[in-house]
Design a protein around this motif. Structure first.
Motif, PDB file in Angstrom:
ATOM      1  N   GLU A  63      -6.572   9.846  -2.659  1.00 46.26           N
ATOM      2  CA  GLU A  63      -6.195   8.455  -2.441  1.00 46.26           C
ATOM      3  C   GLU A  63      -5.050   8.035  -3.358  1.00 46.26           C
ATOM      4  O   GLU A  63      -4.870   8.582  -4.457  1.00 46.26           O
ATOM      5  N   LEU A  64      -4.316   7.018  -2.907  1.00 48.02           N
ATOM      6  CA  LEU A  64      -3.187   6.503  -3.671  1.00 48.02           C
ATOM      7  C   LEU A  64      -3.661   5.500  -4.717  1.00 48.02           C
ATOM      8  O   LEU A  64      -4.712   4.869  -4.579  1.00 48.02           O
ATOM      9  N   THR A  69       1.218   4.867  -5.365  1.00 47.66           N
ATOM     10  CA  THR A  69       1.753   6.154  -5.810  1.00 47.66           C
ATOM     11  C   THR A  69       0.615   7.167  -5.879  1.00 47.66           C
ATOM     12  O   THR A  69      -0.531   6.802  -6.121  1.00 47.66           O
ATOM     13  N   PRO A  70       0.890   8.449  -5.664  1.00 45.05           N
ATOM     14  CA  PRO A  70      -0.173   9.456  -5.701  1.00 45.05           C
ATOM     15  C   PRO A  70      -0.689   9.695  -7.116  1.00 45.05           C
ATOM     16  O   PRO A  70       0.073   9.606  -8.087  1.00 45.05           O
ATOM     17  N   GLN A  71      -1.971   9.990  -7.208  1.00 46.05           N
ATOM     18  CA  GLN A  71      -2.576  10.289  -8.510  1.00 46.05           C
ATOM     19  C   GLN A  71      -2.089  11.631  -9.036  1.00 46.05           C
ATOM     20  O   GLN A  71      -1.952  11.813 -10.245  1.00 46.05           O
ATOM     21  N   PRO A  73       1.074  13.794  -8.121  1.00 42.22           N
ATOM     22  CA  PRO A  73       2.295  13.893  -7.302  1.00 42.22           C
ATOM     23  C   PRO A  73       2.671  15.318  -6.913  1.00 42.22           C
ATOM     24  O   PRO A  73       3.138  15.554  -5.797  1.00 42.22           O
ATOM     25  N   ARG A  76       0.255  16.468  -4.269  1.00 41.02           N
ATOM     26  CA  ARG A  76       0.533  15.672  -3.067  1.00 41.02           C
ATOM     27  C   ARG A  76       1.734  16.251  -2.304  1.00 41.02           C
ATOM     28  O   ARG A  76       1.712  16.384  -1.072  1.00 41.02           O
ATOM     29  N   SER A 314      -4.639   7.531   3.672  1.00 37.01           N
ATOM     30  CA  SER A 314      -3.518   8.027   2.884  1.00 37.01           C
ATOM     31  C   SER A 314      -2.823   9.209   3.537  1.00 37.01           C
ATOM     32  O   SER A 314      -1.742   9.609   3.118  1.00 37.01           O
TER      33      SER A 314
END
Length: 935
Positions: A63-64, A69-71, A73, A76, A314
């Motif tokens: 989840e974002l 923003t991604p936890q 990156p 992701r 997401s």
């Protein structure tokens, strides 16, 4: 049968009943003697890197953040551009050891294996690591050794940090993961100057395993929604990125490295795991590199599961490769990627959606998977047929996999592959795998019905025997005439029956425990039929008492509140009745409170400590005058020291949690005080006077000091309310004595435990004594379920033991948790000791009545246990005797924990009875001078 002999016989019988559950429901599923199976085509990868982020929830990774923003990156970007992702479904118990075994070995450990060994292997099993050419692993000393010690040869190497590093009170548990990443990078840098190591690293079939414990530790200490947990995920993301860069540089970007990142289990919102909530069972999987499919773009994805909906929002444009595949499926995926044999005991099915390879390779891999599972089925079936004379070669009415059918399946699948009908081959292999797994389960549980019936017959016989003992000894319903003569014909029949059963077990090469389970009904029913029933005429009535939901305790306590009104006791003791009613209502609140999922509330613990001190001051005033007066200064000193211990415990709890909140660790002074309080708490009551109320209150203060140190919220108030109700109960039972016209009614104010004798010969069992025993059983159950349930034990919050230790130690922490559970039991047992001796109640009759109740409950639970799941979840299967709906209402889900709890009740009762007698009747004089009085 004398009392000592009866107690010994009862103890042995119930030990057998308790042990039988593990032989019947939880025997090891592992078999040996299979031929290793591997895909004959060249694998896509030469090496595999496995990252296991211990305790990482799927939603926490995918989840974002609030700022969109991604936890993580880097990860992701991997799943959006380079790899595949999905959700792995772990099987309960969601603990580290069984999770890693499922990931790396492909099978699910039974519960007993977890209990037999944490770091060691109670049984040998094959794994991807064992099948590899070389495996190097870094991480926790709790996980890595079990895969190294179970491997053949010397090719699995481990690098572990110290056990002391796993500290829940550490400033930053993410350092555990930093240690792993740093040592991996250092390892590869140093390998360039070590030709032997450099050559080994460049071999094929190499596995690198990075166990990352920081997220799990931070989740326990700070909860999954804390900044520490989320920051740890970010550090793992950075660490994975650095390690991948180092590896790609080391191997010259040869494109032969496969990467998998997953988790052994998730975590609840309150920082625990072990049960079956989606937050615990749904874990992330990200795979990329050699042989792994690229991401597939989609317009949207819809999921019915609420937990998955948040994740899917997401990733509406990146397809989840396979929804909720089993955790054990990852083992064959790893084996397929690097071309090693599938683990011999794996029950996983290869998730083809993750493979980026030809249809021919996929079909061959699935065929290998099917043969590997079928090998287990054949070996298991052969073992069962070998030891069971009743199972002939053509027995296949339940499992549709005869020898001829197996051959037909394999021939047809091979023909499809030769004809390049790869989809048909894959479909047929999946069908074969499902049938083989069904057969595995059938033959693994082949003896279950026979053994279960044997134990059930023993259960019924023993319960009947105990009921007859009660009726014979304590009522006038049986006209029993002793007859010690036993017919030689009957003895011959008994001996013949034992020999036939023993011979039947012998020819089936049964283990020695089977002899115990199957032969036990013979002597038990001998005692029933030929010792008692031969000369008895009786009328029998049995009342079944059971419990399933904590809320029923609330209803029971509210009913108890009206008991004095119904029996007219309120006329004789209006003040005591009022106190009894108020405390019943107050105690009824506790079963309605949550046991898991609650945040720590230290102010409530402090309030409990201050309330105890306030009550102690009032009690001190009472004990200083009149009939309650202390007889020496030493007695007063003991009482004052106990008050000081309560105050000190209250301070330690507050100070410890403030220190941990500020990330300053566990103060050594607090730790010393906590262990000293624990050590002396059981001895201090023995220094106090043996007068009834003074001794009982001394026991409460000593146990309360320890209980405060183990509390994190409202449960700290529970012993106070429970003890108040128990004292009121003692008073109420005194008033009830007049119903029998007894003249020996002791005055409670001057009653001395030290001079209490066994007065069971003064009167027989009355109906009111059954009620007293029922009250005792109810209070025993309330002592456990009042502030907890099976889930509270299964989902243990380490915050409860932070005053004693913060370094991870499962058995030490479990022992402290058990102590916390036992303390209310001790309070109830000591109170009932007072009720027993002051109301002239037979201790033997109490034990027998409780025995009947617990055995009836245990027999009920025995048939509801299932053989998989956590201690919370095992046992939700039902017996559909009354229809699905009706029976689900009458018999709610139970678990092995319920069975063990009920079975342990009898053994536990004997221990508690002895401990209560010790705590109430014995006194240590130390160096006191003995005063001699002339008579």
């Amino acid at each position: 049968m004398g009392i000592p002999v009866f107690i010994l016989a009862g103890l042995l019988v119930h030990v057998v009943f308790l042990a039988s559950i593990f032989d019947i429901y939880f025997s090891s599923p592992l078999v040996h003697g299979m031929t290793p199976q591997q895909t004959p085509l060249p694998p896509p990868a030469r090496r595999l890197v496995l990252f296991v982020a211990d305790g990482l929830r799927a939603d926490s990774l995918f989840e974002l953040n609030s700022n969109n923003t991604p936890q993580a990156p880097y990860l992701r970007a991997i799943l959006e551009n380079n790899g595949s992702w999905g959700i792995s479904h772990t099987r309960v118990p969601t603990e580290s050891r069984p999770g890693h075994v499922a990931l790396i070995a492909g099978f699910y450990e039974d519960v007993s294996a977890v209990a037999k060994g944490w770091k060691e292997n109670p049984v040998e099993f094959d794994s991807v690591f064992n099948e590899s050419k070389y495996t190097w692993s870094w991480g926790s000393p709790d996980i890595l050794p079990m895969f190294a010690k179970g491997a053949t040869g010397d090719h699995v190497y481990t690098f572990c940090y110290t056990a002391e590093s796993e500290d829940f009170g550490a400033q930053d548990a993410a350092e555990l993961d930093t240690w792993v990443f740093d040592h991996v990078k250092s390892f590869f840098n140093s390998s360039r100057s070590n030709q032997t190591l450099f050559s080994a690293l460049n071999e094929e079939k190499v596995v690198l395993f990075l166990h990352l414990l920081g997220i799990d530790t931070n989740g326990h200490a700070h909860r999954p929604y804390s900044k520490e947990y989320k920051e740890n995920i970010r550090k793992v993301d950075e660490g994975v990125k650095e390690v991948v860069s180092v590896l790609e540089s080391f191997y010259g970007n040869d494109g032969k490295t496969a990467y998998i990142l997953t988790s052994d289990h998730g975590m609840t919102d309150w920082g625990s795991h072990g049960a079956g909530h989606p937050s615990e069972t749904l874990t992330p999987l990200i795979a990329w590199g050699a042989g792994v499919n690229y991401p597939q773009k989609v317009t949207s994805q819809l999921f019915e599961d609420n937990f998955l909906k948040g994740i899917s929002r997401s990733f509406n444009y990146v397809k989840m490769r396979m929804l909720l595949f089993a955790q054990a499926d990852i083992a064959p995926l790893m084996a397929s990627l690097i071309g090693v044999p599938f683990p011999l005991n794996s029950v996983g099915t290869l998730p083809l959606e993750y493979l980026n390879n030809t249809d021919h390779f996929k079909a061959e891999s699935m065929f290998t998977n099917a043969v590997q599972v079928l090998e287990q089925f054949k070996v298991t079936k052969h073992m069962v047929k070998k030891k069971n004379v009743s199972l002939n070669n053509n027995y296949c009415c339940t499992v549709p996999l005869s020898d001829s059918e197996q051959i037909n399946f394999l021939k047809k699948a091979r023909l499809y592959i030769q004809q390049q009908k790869y989809n048909e081959a894959v479909s047929l292999c999946k069908t074969l795998i499902n049938l083989a797994l069904e057969g595995l389960s059938y033959y693994h549980t082949y003896d279950r019905l026979f053994l279960g019936l044997s134990i059930a017959v023993s259960f019924v016989g023993w319960t009947t025997y105990v009921i007859l003992v009660i009726i014979k000894t304590h009522t006038n319903l049986i006209n029993y005439q002793s007859n010690n003569k036993v017919s030689w014909k009957f003895l011959l029949f008994l001996f013949s029956a034992l020999c036939i059963l023993a011979f039947f077990l012998l020819i089936q090469t049964s283990p020695w425990t089977y002899y115990v389970y199957c032969l036990l009904p013979v002597p038990v029913w001998y005692a029933v039929c030929f010792i008692y029933l031969k000369n008895c005429k009786f009328h029998l009535m049995c009342v079944v008492f059971s419990f399933f939901y904590r809320s029923t305790l609330t209803v029971g306590l509210l009913v108890f509140a009206g008991w004095p009104v119904i029996t007219q006791l309120w006329v004789q003791a209006k003040r005591t009745t009022l106190i009894w009613t108020l405390l019943c209502v107050l105690l009824a609140v506790f079963p309605l409170m949550p046991v898991v999922g609650r945040e720590s509330n230290i102010p409530l613990v402090i309030a409990a400590g201050l309330t105890t001190l306030l009550i102690s001051c009032f009690s001190l005033a009472s004990f200083s005058r009149g009939e309650y007066k202390y007889q020496s200064k030493e007695d007063l000193k003991v009482y004052l020291y106990q008050m000081f211990s309560i105050a000190l415990s209250t301070y330690v709890v507050s100070s410890t949690h403030n220190s941990l909140k500020n990330k300053q660790g566990l103060p050594i002074f607090n730790q010393i005080i906590s262990w000293m309080t624990l050590a002396f708490s059981s001895a201090l009551p023995l220094l106090s006077p043996t007068l009834l109320f003074q001794r009982l209150f001394s026991i409460l203060l000593s146990l309360m000091a320890t209980y405060l140190l183990l509390s994190t919220g409202y449960e700290a108030l529970f012993p106070l309310v429970l003890s108040g109700l128990l004292l009121a109960w003692i008073q109420m039972e005194q008033e009830a004595l007049q119903h029998y016209g007894l003249s020996l009614k002791p005055k409670l104010a001057v009653f001395n435990f030290a001079y209490a004798t066994d007065i069971t010969q003064f009167r027989q069992l009355h109906l009111d004594d059954i009620r007293r025993s029922f009250f005792f059983v109810f209070f025993i159950v309330t002592a456990f379920f009042g502030t907890g349930n099976i889930a509270s034990v299964n989902s243990f919050d380490p915050a409860s033991v932070y005053c004693f230790l913060t370094v991870f130690s499962p058995f030490m922490m479990g022992g402290l948790l058990l102590l916390k559970v036992v303390i209310p039991f001790v309070l109830v047992s000591c109170a009932f000791e007072a009720v027993q001796v002051t109301t002239q109640l037979s201790s033997k009759s109490l034990f027998l009545i409780v025995l009947v109740i617990s055995d009836i409950m245990a027999l009920h639970f025995f048939f509801l246990v299932k053989d998989y799941g956590s201690w919370l979840d095992i046992g939700t299967s039902q017996l559909f005797l009354l229809g699905k709906f009706a029976f689900s209402v009458l018999s709610p889900p139970c678990s092995i924990s319920h069975y063990v709890l009920v079975m342990s009740l009898t053994i536990f009762m004997m221990l508690m009875n002895g401990l209560a007698q010790l705590l109430t009747t014995k006194r240590l004089e130390l160096s006191r001078r003995t005063k001699h009085h002339s008579t």
